[in-house]
Design an enzyme around this catalytic site. Structure first.
Site, short mmCIF file in Angstrom:
data_model
loop_
_atom_site.label_atom_id
_atom_site.label_comp_id
_atom_site.label_asym_id
_atom_site.label_seq_id
_atom_site.Cartn_x
_atom_site.Cartn_y
_atom_site.Cartn_z
N CYS A 146 10.43 1.04 2.65
CA CYS A 146 11.62 0.12 2.83
C CYS A 146 12.93 0.72 2.74
O CYS A 146 13.73 0.02 3.61
CB CYS A 146 11.31 -1.20 1.91
SG CYS A 146 10.06 -2.11 2.13
N LYS B 177 -2.30 -7.84 -8.21
CA LYS B 177 -3.28 -7.86 -7.02
C LYS B 177 -2.69 -6.53 -6.34
O LYS B 177 -1.52 -6.64 -5.67
CB LYS B 177 -2.99 -9.04 -6.19
CG LYS B 177 -3.62 -9.00 -4.73
CD LYS B 177 -3.22 -10.11 -3.92
CE LYS B 177 -3.94 -10.41 -2.68
NZ LYS B 177 -3.57 -9.24 -1.78
N TRP C 34 0.79 -1.20 0.16
CA TRP C 34 0.11 0.27 0.09
C TRP C 34 0.87 1.08 0.02
O TRP C 34 0.37 2.47 -0.16
CB TRP C 34 -0.92 0.10 1.40
CG TRP C 34 -0.03 -0.26 2.57
CD1 TRP C 34 -0.02 -1.66 3.08
CD2 TRP C 34 0.70 0.45 3.20
NE1 TRP C 34 0.76 -1.71 4.13
CE2 TRP C 34 1.48 -0.34 4.21
CE3 TRP C 34 1.21 1.87 3.31
CZ2 TRP C 34 2.42 0.30 5.21
CZ3 TRP C 34 1.94 2.23 4.20
CH2 TRP C 34 2.81 1.37 5.33
N ASN C 35 2.09 1.27 0.23
CA ASN C 35 2.86 2.51 0.60
C ASN C 35 3.15 3.40 -0.52
O ASN C 35 3.22 4.42 -0.50
CB ASN C 35 4.10 2.32 1.35
CG ASN C 35 5.10 1.16 0.86
OD1 ASN C 35 4.78 0.34 0.00
ND2 ASN C 35 6.39 1.09 1.25
N GLU D 1 10.92 -7.83 -3.32
CA GLU D 1 11.49 -6.78 -2.54
C GLU D 1 10.92 -6.54 -1.58
O GLU D 1 9.90 -6.29 -1.10
CB GLU D 1 11.39 -5.47 -3.48
CG GLU D 1 12.29 -4.37 -3.06
CD GLU D 1 11.74 -3.27 -2.19
OE1 GLU D 1 11.45 -3.81 -1.24
OE2 GLU D 1 11.95 -2.27 -2.62
N LEU D 2 11.66 -6.99 -0.11
CA LEU D 2 10.90 -7.18 1.17
C LEU D 2 11.50 -6.00 2.11
O LEU D 2 11.67 -4.99 1.52
CB LEU D 2 11.57 -8.56 1.54
CG LEU D 2 11.00 -9.83 0.66
CD1 LEU D 2 11.82 -11.04 1.23
CD2 LEU D 2 9.65 -9.90 0.13
N GLU E 79 12.13 -3.83 11.87
CA GLU E 79 11.92 -2.78 11.22
C GLU E 79 11.06 -1.97 11.68
O GLU E 79 9.90 -2.24 12.04
CB GLU E 79 11.69 -3.35 9.76
CG GLU E 79 11.18 -2.12 8.67
CD GLU E 79 10.90 -2.48 7.43
OE1 GLU E 79 11.10 -1.73 6.39
OE2 GLU E 79 10.53 -3.57 7.18
N GLY F 42 6.72 -6.62 -0.31
CA GLY F 42 6.18 -6.47 0.96
C GLY F 42 6.96 -6.96 2.27
O GLY F 42 8.12 -6.77 2.25
N SER F 43 6.17 -7.53 3.13
CA SER F 43 7.19 -7.99 4.37
C SER F 43 7.79 -9.18 3.98
O SER F 43 7.63 -10.12 3.07
CB SER F 43 6.32 -8.35 5.60
OG SER F 43 5.61 -9.66 5.30
#
Length: 461
Positions: free
Chosen positions: A262, A155, A131-132, A228-229, A365, A206-207
């Site tokens: 991130c 998605k 969402w960021n 990309e976490l 984090e 995401g996470s």
């Protein structure tokens, strides 16, 4: 989590929940994406890039409409929302100008053959975004895949469906509608989608926890995953650094997107000779920022995107202080009660210090406007502390000695580094991390080839 949009500054419901697609509907959309791929892959590169150019023009023309939608759905300031939309346009421009050269057939002579290498599309690619950055995150993977000839199944984040539909309409208006399709599904259906032989890979941002699950599913079906976490980026300030510049750049980096990125600077690792001076400057920079309505042009920091994100950060800070951390900037009394939707999910900037290895946040984090300060006595200790993390996304080092800076940058276990500047994500540079921050690269020519079939063809002499 339901696909429901709520304005984080006031709790206003922007859209009631959208039903998840049934499995029959998911199969229908996947089939349509695959059928579109069979035609789209044979469209000339020049034609695909013309459509991407049309998309860029759409973004540039409608930047205010898109920016306001991003701000209303996830709380970033309007100034930064505009920058996000224009960054997506710049991303399109990069591939308009570079795709043909990257995909050009490479002729290679070997001892026994005159051979060549081709770069070909592979099929529909699933993109799962957070969402960021509701536009930038899907754009990073989607645009190079559309340039290559793949189609995209997208998605969006559950709280950003309105932004996703604006993006989908922009694709339709630019001639890319058949190649870009939205999917609304429960996380439990991720395996159902990746098990479909027509889907060729997944790009996920995401996470780390969710990324591990998605990677394991993709591996089960021998599908490539681009991840990309999370990140807990080190921001190293050495004794010969320009402290004013370092504090100003560090503040910008930590507070971009309301502290929800991130590659925000998160761990400020400062040499003891300049620690006190840097702390004062960083605190002053943080304290000067205005928290408020993200649609107000004078606002620097808007609300966090959701109530659960606010609550998680609140609990992390409380645990950190209970674990011995001290507050250099911030009012702990603000954290006595959870956020109330009608009052907005605002989190005022904080700076924490005296964080030991035993402190709960040492390896966590912090996703919001909270900086962690660490004091070190040597360059070696700075590098050691920077690398003492499960994450390895980005980082930065500040020193007036450029050769020293380059040496430090090479020693830090990250995919990206900034020297005398905060770490940036740029369409022209490969974007990604190491360790638990992910695998693969987005952007630049590396991103164009992540889901390509790199085919060798040999012709005997």
């Amino acid at each position: 989590m339901l696909f429901k949009s709520i304005n984080p500054k006031n709790g206003q419901i922007l859209r009631e929940a959208i039903p998840f697609f049934t499995r029959e509907k998911l199969e229908e959309v996947i089939d349509a994406s695959y059928d579109a791929y069979l035609e789209y892959k044979d469209v000339s590169v020049q034609e695909r890039l013309q459509r991407i150019a049309s998309l860029r023009e759409n973004l540039e023309k409608n930047v205010e409409t898109y920016a306001e939608a991003l701000t209303n759905e996830m709380g970033k300031t309007l100034v930064q929302a505009r920058a996000e939309v224009l960054k997506c346009a710049d991303h399109c421009k990069y591939y308009e100008e570079n795709t043909e050269e990257v995909l050009k057939t490479k002729h290679i002579e070997t001892a026994i053959s005159n051979s060549y290498v081709q770069y070909q599309a592979t099929g529909p690619i699933l993109i799962i975004s957070p969402w960021n950055f509701p536009f930038w995150m899907p754009f990073r993977t989607a645009i190079p895949q559309l340039a290559l000839g793949n189609t995209v199944l997208y998605k969006p984040a559950p709280n950003c469906s309105l932004s996703a539909e604006l993006l989908e309409q922009a694709m339709v208006d630019s001639g890319l509608g058949d190649a870009f399709k939205l999917l609304y599904f429960d996380t439990e259906d991720t395996e159902f989608i990746l098990s479909n032989h027509k889907v060729q890979g997944v790009g996920f941002t995401g996470s780390t926890k969710a990324g591990k699950i998605i990677a394991s599913i993709a591996g089960k079906y021998v599908k490539k995953s681009l991840l990309e976490l999370g990140g807990s980026d080190p921001f190293i300030v050495l004794e010969d650094a320009d402290l004013d510049k370092a504090a100003q750049q560090g503040c910008i980096s930590r507070l971009i997107n309301n502290g929800q990125a991130c590659i925000n600077a998160k761990r400020f690792i400062v040499h003891e000779d300049v620690y006190d001076d840097f702390k004062v400057k960083l605190v002053d920079n943080f304290a000067s920022k205005t928290v408020g309505d993200p649609l107000d042009e004078s606002t620097n920091i808007g609300p966090l995107a959701r109530d659960d994100l606010h609550e998680n950060l609140r609990q992390q800070v409380i645990s950190a202080v209970e674990g011995g951390a001290t507050v250099a900037l911030g009012d702990m009394s603000r954290l006595e009660n959870p956020a109330v939707a009608e009052e907005g999910y605002y989190f005022h900037p904080m700076v924490l210090e005296n964080i030991t290895e035993e402190n709960p946040i040492y390896r966590q984090e912090l996703f919001g406007p909270v900086a962690s300060l660490y004091k070190v006595s040597s360059l070696e200790d700075a590098v050691k502390l920077a690398n003492d993390s499960n994450y390895g996304l980005g980082g930065a080092v500040f020193t007036e000695d450029l050769e020293k800076a380059k040496s430090v940058a090479s020693q830090i276990d990250t995919g990206m580094m900034g020297i005398n500047s905060f770490c940036i994500s740029d369409p022209k540079l490969p974007n990604g991390g190491v360790k638990e921050s992910g695998i693969g690269r987005e952007c630049s020519h590396e991103g164009l080839l992540e889901f390509a079939n790199i085919k060798s063809v040999s012709i005997p002499k």
